[in-house]
Structures are given as structure tokens and as C-alpha cells.
Design an enzyme around this catalytic site. Structure first.
Site, PDB file in Angstrom:
ATOM      1  N   SER A 222      34.249  51.728  43.108  1.00 29.71           N
ATOM      2  CA  SER A 222      35.341  52.675  43.350  1.00 29.71           C
ATOM      3  C   SER A 222      36.321  52.156  44.408  1.00 29.71           C
ATOM      4  CB  SER A 222      34.755  54.010  43.811  1.00 29.71           C
ATOM      5  OG  SER A 222      34.097  53.821  45.043  1.00 29.71           O
ATOM      6  N   THR A 223      37.511  52.684  44.367  1.00 28.67           N
ATOM      7  CA  THR A 223      38.522  52.301  45.348  1.00 28.67           C
ATOM      8  C   THR A 223      38.069  52.669  46.759  1.00 28.67           C
ATOM      9  OG1 THR A 223      40.271  52.483  43.704  1.00 28.67           O
ATOM     10  CG2 THR A 223      40.967  52.623  45.986  1.00 28.67           C
ATOM     11  N   ALA A 224      37.402  53.815  46.909  1.00 26.39           N
ATOM     12  CA  ALA A 224      36.955  54.245  48.241  1.00 26.39           C
ATOM     13  C   ALA A 224      35.971  53.235  48.819  1.00 26.39           C
ATOM     14  CB  ALA A 224      36.317  55.629  48.150  1.00 26.39           C
ATOM     15  N   GLY A 226      35.688  50.109  47.927  1.00 24.11           N
ATOM     16  CA  GLY A 226      36.442  48.871  48.152  1.00 24.11           C
ATOM     17  C   GLY A 226      37.113  48.879  49.520  1.00 24.11           C
ATOM     18  N   GLU A 243      37.519  44.627  42.301  1.00 20.25           N
ATOM     19  CA  GLU A 243      37.864  45.268  41.024  1.00 20.25           C
ATOM     20  C   GLU A 243      37.536  46.744  41.195  1.00 20.25           C
ATOM     21  OE1 GLU A 243      39.375  43.726  38.764  1.00 20.25           O
ATOM     22  OE2 GLU A 243      38.775  41.625  38.783  1.00 20.25           O
ATOM     23  N   CYS A 277      35.893  51.017  33.613  1.00 17.90           N
ATOM     24  CA  CYS A 277      36.991  50.923  34.586  1.00 17.90           C
ATOM     25  C   CYS A 277      38.332  50.863  33.867  1.00 17.90           C
ATOM     26  CB  CYS A 277      36.796  49.714  35.479  1.00 17.90           C
ATOM     27  SG  CYS A 277      36.521  48.190  34.591  1.00 17.90           S
TER      28      CYS A 277
END
Ligand code: NAD
Length: 469
Positions: A222-224, A226, A243, A277
Site C-alpha cells: 500500500s501507499t501508506a 510505502g 510499487e 494493484c
């Protein structure tokens, strides 16, 4: 590997703390995963650092040969691996799911072994000669998610090994068995300590990201998370390939044929039951063909069997975990409450065991509805009406993520023109989500940075070095 039971037994810990992994389709136990600690991680990194120099010294040809042997080993155990993946992750054996994923692991190992990487002569003018080489990094950390656990682990470890690195893998706590089994099979012929799995929680992932002896982290998730990894890797100036999450838009131009594209649109959205994704997560359709596209999609979606992954008939499965089920259910409920039109699904059976959420299509929905603006990561597709291509492009680009996108039209020039205006790492035309080991893949905006696959992917697992003189 002789059988499924033998494969499972080979990864079942005989000592130490364990955790029971449950089948998301039935709730029944699949197996026992080790609960590794930060100390186990430190030991794995030390073993990796010790094994790495000899591996690097082998050179590209020998390392490529080892990857080809690993691909053979994966193929020999393909059915057992697919079965375990299906039971732990939930995805059906058939369709673009468990057998497909295991096949992709072998294909990526082979393709990575064969990917060319030559030193580049940057300047050679008689006075100055400069070459660009790629040296091994050392120890690489590979942190992965639960949706495509075997395939994504392969995407991380194959180029890392090919480039002369050792790898420590930290799988998702939801799908450790799949990764343990895959690595067990890949490890058959590799040197001791070079490639290992540490099956721990977030604390273990965080330690890997800050570890002073780890030179690079490959992260998919997840972006969080990352962002957390960027922070914890800062003190050691670690290299990162990130990613992260996506919320991919698809734009159907007015000249598209709804019946002809419906099947591909559906798989673009619902591959791995939407838990992908780079799946199609928001579909923008021109008003001229809006109702036709809705109708054709509904026909195709209604015909796709969902159920236990071990049943050969099914092509859609459960969500992998309760948390993901709750996200999907909440987003669809909110869309319905806002007045959106449910074309299909949206009505989970409360009596059914497992995390099954029915295939759901939602029409007449605003672009700012949470089902559109947030990543659903499940089998629920919002279909948004547009009247000008400029509006569609603006809506597609409005979010702060940009992993993939797609444009649908028989007019390839028109489609490519729209593709060039989309803020996404990959824009597919008349398909969505097709990845290929020869073609670089990576995100734009907050979907991450760094490329995987192909020669660019190999370069990302090396340290560039200029030799000048
Ligand atoms: P997640 O971020 O919750 O977890 C991913 C991994 O990170 C797990 O192994 C977890 O233990 C680990 N982790 C958690 N906190 C950490 C920390 N502070 N430091 C280091 N590691 C930590 O993601 P998920 O829920 O497993 O996966 C779903 C998400 O992944 C979705 O947003 C999806 O879009 C994204 N995803 C992206 C891609 C891609 O290629 N871009 C591919 C698959 C999934």
C-alpha cells in the site's frame, strides 16, 4: 516435490512459535506459519551477507543458469504450489488465478535469466573513455503483499539474484505459506543463506527497511506502508523500488463496440477477484454507449462463477481477509446510499462462510463517490458516464495515484492520443493490466517509483558505476 502434503510438511516449523493460517473460502486451517522475530531477521541478513560475495563472483551466466534451474523446479512442483496458493490466498485454480500465477513465476525466472544487460560505453572520443556498469548491491530486502504473493516475490527476487545480490524476503502476514513454499522450491539448488524468508509482522518489515546491512528494499504494497518505508530507510540512504497502490481508470471512447470489449473489461477489473494493484478500478464510458456497455458488462459478469478456489469451475474467489471484505462492503453500501444504481451484486449472503463478496457493478455514480475515489481492491466496479474526452481525462487524472490506465477504441491513433494525456506508469490500449517480463512496469505519482522487469528492472537491482579511463 512428491505431493501437496510433502510440500506443506517441508515448510511446517518443527520448533518455535507458529500461527495457524486459515482458508479464506472456508475458515478451515491451511497450515502453520512460523512467527519470526526481529532477531531472526538479523540472523537472515547476516547469512545473506556472508553468502553474497561468492554468488556475485559467479558472474551473470552462472547466475542465469541457476535461475533457469529454479524455473524448472517451480514447474515440477506447479500443481502443489497452485493448490497451496489457492487455499491460502483464496484464488481459484483456474482462470487467471493460481495456476496462472505459478506459471508466471516460472516464466519470470526464465525471462529474467535471459534479459540482456551490457556495459554501456557513454563516451569514447579518443581522449575520454567512460563506461557504465552495474555492480551488485549486496543484500536486498523484498517486502510483499497478499494478493499475488508468489508472483510478486518472484518479480522481486529474480532480478535481485540475477544481479548478484542475496535476498531476504518478508512476506505478508496473510500469505506466508505461499511464499515459504515458493522459496523452498526455488532454493533447491541455491547456496545456503543466499535467499531466505522471514515470516514476521510489520515490526520485521520495518527492521528490514532500516537494517544497516541491507542496501535496497523492493516493496510492493500500500501507499501508506510505502511512505513508512521511505522514512525508515532514510538513515541508511537505502535504494528503494516502490510499487504502491493504484486506482486505475479505463476510458471507453464513443466508437468502441460494447459487446466486443465486455469480456476484456471484466477481466481487467476482476482478475484475482479485483485484488490486483493494476486492475481497472474506475470505468469511464461515453454517454452515447453508456447503457450498452453497462448491459454487456452485466451479462459477462453474471456468467462468471465465484466460489471455493479448489472447485475447477470457479474463476472468481473470496476476498483474502476480513479487513478487505469490510472495505469493499462499506464502499458499495455507501455508493448505494448515495443513489447510485446497482446493476449486479451488492448483496452478500450473510449465511455463507468465507469472505465472498458477489461480483458487483455500480452505474450512475458520481466521480467523487468513495467507491470511485478510493481503492476498493475487490469485485466492485463503478461505471461513470462522461460526455467529452477532456472531462474523462480530467476525471482519470484527478487522483494522487497513477499506476495503470487504459483506453478502449478501435481507432488506435485516437486511443494513443488519449493515452499520452493520462498520468499513469502504464497505459494499455484495448486491454488492462497485461504485464510482460520484457516491458518495464512502475507507477506514476503516489503509486511509487522505480521500474521492474526487462533490462530497466535489472538495472534497478544494481549500483551504477562509471569506469572512466
Ligand atoms: P500493506 O502495505 O499493508 O503490506 C505489504 C507488506 O508490507 C506486508 O508484508 C506488511 O507486513 C509489510 N509492512 C507493513 N508495515 C510495514 C512497515 N512499517 N515497514 C515495512 N514493512 C511493512 O499492503 P497489502 O494490504 O498487503 O497489499 C495491498 C496493497 O498493495 C494495495 O494498496 C495494492 O494496490 C498494493 N499493491 C500494489 C502493487 C503494485 O505493483 N503497485 C501490487 C500489489 C499490491
Amino acid at each position: 516435490m512428491e505431493s501437496y502434503d510433502a510440500l506443506l510438511a517441508s515448510i511446517t516449523p518443527t520448533t518455535g512459535e507458529t500461527r495457524t493460517i486459515l482458508d479464506p473460502a472456508t475458515g478451515s486451517p491451511v497450515g502453520q506459519a512460523p512467527v519470526h522475530t526481529v532477531e531472526d531477521l538479523d540472523a537472515a541478513v547476516a547469512a545473506a551477507a556472508a553468502a553474497q560475495p561468492a554468488w556475485a563472483a559467479l558472474g551473470h551466466d552462472a547466475r542465469s543458469a541457476a535461475l533457469l534451474k529454479a524455473a524448472d523446479a517451480v514447474e515440477r512442483s506447479a500443481e502443489e504450489l497452485a493448490r497451496l496458493l489457492s487455499r491460502e490466498q483464496g484464488k481459484p485454480l483456474n482462470g487467471p488465478n493460481a495456476r496462472f500465477e505459478v506459471g508466471a513465476c516460472a516464466a519470470w525466472l526464465r525471462a529474467t535469466a535471459g534479459t540482456p544487460l551490457e556495459a554501456e560505453t557513454v563516451v569514447d572520443d579518443g581522449e575520454t573513455r567512460a563506461e557504465l556498469h552495474y555492480r551488485p548491491i549486496g543484500v536486498v530486502g523484498a517486502i510483499g503483499p497478499w494478493n499475488w504473493p508468489m508472483m510478486i516475490t518472484t518479480w522481486q527476487i529474480a532480478p535481485a539474484l540475477r544481479m548478484g545480490n542475496a535476498v531476504v524476503v518478508k512476506p505478508s502476514e496473510y500469505t506466508p505459506l505461499s511464499v515459504l513454499a515458493l522459496v523452498k522450491v526455488i532454493n533447491e539448488d541455491l547456496p545456503e543463506g543466499l535467499l531466505s524468508v522471514v515470516s514476521g509482522g510489520r515490526d520485521v518489515g520495518a527492521r528490514l527497511a532500516e537494517h544497516p546491512a541491507v542496501g535496497k528494499v523492493m516493496f510492493t504494497g500500500s501507499t501508506a506502508t510505502g511512505k513508512a518505508i521511505i522514512k525508515s530507510s532514510a538513515d541508511t540512504v537505502k535504494r528503494l523500488t516502490l510499487e504502491l497502490g493504484g486506482n486505475d481508470a479505463g476510458i471507453v471512447l464513443p466508437d468502441a463496440d460494447p459487446a466486443a470489449i465486455a469480456q476484456d473489461l471484466l477481466w481487467g477489473a476482476f482478475i484475482n477477484t479485483g485484488q490486483t494493484c493494476a486492475a481497472l478500478k474506475r470505468l469511464y464510458v461515453h454517454s452515447d454507449i453508456y447503457e450498452d456497455v453497462c448491459e454487456e458488462l452485466t451479462k459477462v459478469a453474471a456468467a462468471m462463477p465465484m466460489g471455493n478456489g479448489l472447485d475447477e469451475n470457479n474463476v472468481l474467489g473470496p476476498l483474502q481477509n476480513q479487513q478487505q471484505y469490510d472495505i469493499v462492503a462499506k464502499l458499495v453500501d455507501a455508493a448505494r446510499d448515495s443513489g447510485a444504481r446497482i446493476l449486479l451484486g451488492g448483496d452478500p449472503d450473510p449465511g455463507q462462510p468465507g469472505y465472498f463478496y458477489p461480483t458487483t457493478l455500480v452505474a450512475d455514480i458520481d466521480n467523487n463517490n468513495p467507491l470511485v475515489a478510493e481503492e476498493q481492491f475487490g469485485p466492485a466496479l463503478p461505471i461513470i458516464r462522461y460526455t467529452t474526452v477532456d472531462d474523462a481525462v480530467a476525471m482519470a487524472n484527478a487522483l494522487d495515484v497513477g499506476l495503470g490506465a487504459s483506453v478502449w477504441s478501435p481507432n488506435l491513433d485516437a486511443a494513443r492520443d488519449v493515452a499520452g494525456r493520462l498520468e499513469a506508469g502504464t497505459v494499455w490500449i484495448n486491454k488492462h493490466g497485461a504485464v510482460d517480463p520484457r516491458i518495464p512496469f512502475g507507477g506514476a505519482k503516489q503509486s511509487g517509483y522505480g521500474l521492474e522487469f526487462g533490462t530497466e528492472g535489472l538495472k534497478a537491482l544494481g549500483v551504477p558505476q562509471i569506469i572512466n579511463g
